[in-house]
Design an enzyme around this catalytic site. Structure first.
Site, PDB file in Angstrom:
ATOM      1  N   ASP A  66     -10.675  62.569 -84.217  1.00 35.77           N
ATOM      2  CA  ASP A  66     -10.751  63.094 -85.581  1.00 35.77           C
ATOM      3  C   ASP A  66     -12.054  63.849 -85.815  1.00 35.77           C
ATOM      4  OD1 ASP A  66     -12.325  60.809 -85.463  1.00 35.77           O
ATOM      5  OD2 ASP A  66     -11.161  59.669 -86.904  1.00 35.77           O
ATOM      6  N   ASN A 135      -9.748  49.576 -94.209  1.00 33.33           N
ATOM      7  CA  ASN A 135      -8.419  49.609 -94.844  1.00 33.33           C
ATOM      8  C   ASN A 135      -7.305  49.751 -93.809  1.00 33.33           C
ATOM      9  OD1 ASN A 135      -8.727  52.220 -94.008  1.00 33.33           O
ATOM     10  ND2 ASN A 135      -8.377  53.182 -95.987  1.00 33.33           N
ATOM     11  N   HIS A 137      -7.182  51.987 -91.312  1.00 32.82           N
ATOM     12  CA  HIS A 137      -6.899  53.313 -90.749  1.00 32.82           C
ATOM     13  C   HIS A 137      -7.267  53.372 -89.267  1.00 32.82           C
ATOM     14  CE1 HIS A 137     -11.106  54.852 -92.122  1.00 32.82           C
ATOM     15  NE2 HIS A 137     -11.135  54.862 -90.814  1.00 32.82           N
ATOM     16  N   GLU A 142      -4.849  57.387 -92.934  1.00 31.13           N
ATOM     17  CA  GLU A 142      -5.046  56.434 -94.020  1.00 31.13           C
ATOM     18  C   GLU A 142      -3.735  55.699 -94.319  1.00 31.13           C
ATOM     19  OE1 GLU A 142      -7.922  55.726 -94.915  1.00 31.13           O
ATOM     20  OE2 GLU A 142      -9.129  57.381 -95.670  1.00 31.13           O
TER      21      GLU A 142
END
Ligand code: GLP
Length: 257
Positions: A66, A135, A137, A142
């Site tokens: 990423d 969270n 990811h 996401e």
């Protein structure tokens, strides 16, 4: 398979060793690489290992997971800068074989399509290394990202921007968008190694352990992958059901992920 170690250093050694073994066994390997605080000590170990037993790295191909949209390679928080600082500047890789998503591309959609296609053209990923966001990811996929997604642009959640704000001088400087390899691309890797360390990951790792594959928890897509190793230190594993004092190197889920 879960691997739990006492310390971050043991986690980093185990992970670096797996990467090193692949690199030495297959000099033309294609590796999917990750960034984040979790990876810093691991890359330090990998560099040490490769410096003491150097192989031929000239045919190694890498694809990073990423990149932020809008940060130049010279920005200290861009992932290209991170990779240079922690790994690429210390190894003799072939520059044309090193890939990161281009967060400055004018045609973002075209760049994303080309990125997934380039991985396939290289023969697919032999191993994908992953961290995990608090969270759940993976990459920057996401919660509620479709598992069928390939490389794409995504708006970062407030939680992710808050978590990553610690690396920036001013948390408001954290970009709002990023490019990420899609979950489908990740699932096509022949092997996946997910690394989680520290108490901040304990909650999400317990959730991941319990969860079935569910798009609300991106990392749970890995339950559909046949060759995943989840490597944790005892702090990240503290809330796993088998207790808070796992044996180093143990596997609390012998039935797999
Ligand atoms: C970032 C990256 C992820 C990384 C995650 C965890 O948001 N996009 O690829 O896995 O955060 O980072 P850290 O290791 O710093 O906790």
């Amino acid at each position: 398979m879960y691997k739990i170690f006492d310390t971050v250093d043991e986690v980093s050694r185990y992970t670096a060793q797996r990467l090193r073994d692949i690199i030495l066994a297959k000099p033309e390997a294609v590796l999917g690489l990750a960034t984040g605080g979790t990876m810093e000590p691991m890359y330090a170990r990998l560099v040490e290992m490769l410096q003491t037993s150097p192989g031929d790295l000239s045919r190694l191909t890498t694809f990073n997971l990423d990149e932020y949209i809008g940060l130049a390679a010279s920005h200290p928080q861009s992932y290209r800068y991170f990779m240079g600082r922690h790994l690429f500047d210390k190894l003799s890789l072939t520059p044309e074989r090193v890939h990161l998503p281009d967060g400055l591309a004018e045609d973002i959609d075209g760049a994303c399509r080309a990125y997934s296609a380039a991985i396939q053209a290289a023969g697919g990923l032999d191993l994908q290394l992953l961290g995990i966001g608090s969270n759940g990811h993976i990459g920057f996929n996401e919660p509620h990202t479709r598992f069928s997604c390939r490389t794409h642009a995504i708006a970062l959640s407030e939680q992710t921007r808050r978590d990553n704000g610690r690396f920036f001088n001013d948390p408001d400087e954290v970009p709002t968008h990023a490019l990420t390899l899609g979950i489908q691309d990740i699932l096509e890797a022949r092997e996946v190694l997910l690394v989680a360390t520290g108490p901040g990951k304990a909650g999400i790792m317990a959730e991941l352990y319990r969860s079935d594959a569910d798009e609300a928890l991106p990392a749970s897509a890995l339950k559909r992958h046949p060759n995943v190793t989840i490597v944790m230190d005892s702090e990240a594993a503290a809330l796993l059901p088998l207790g808070s004092d796992p044996t180093p190197g143990s596997d609390p889920a012998p039935h797999g992920v």
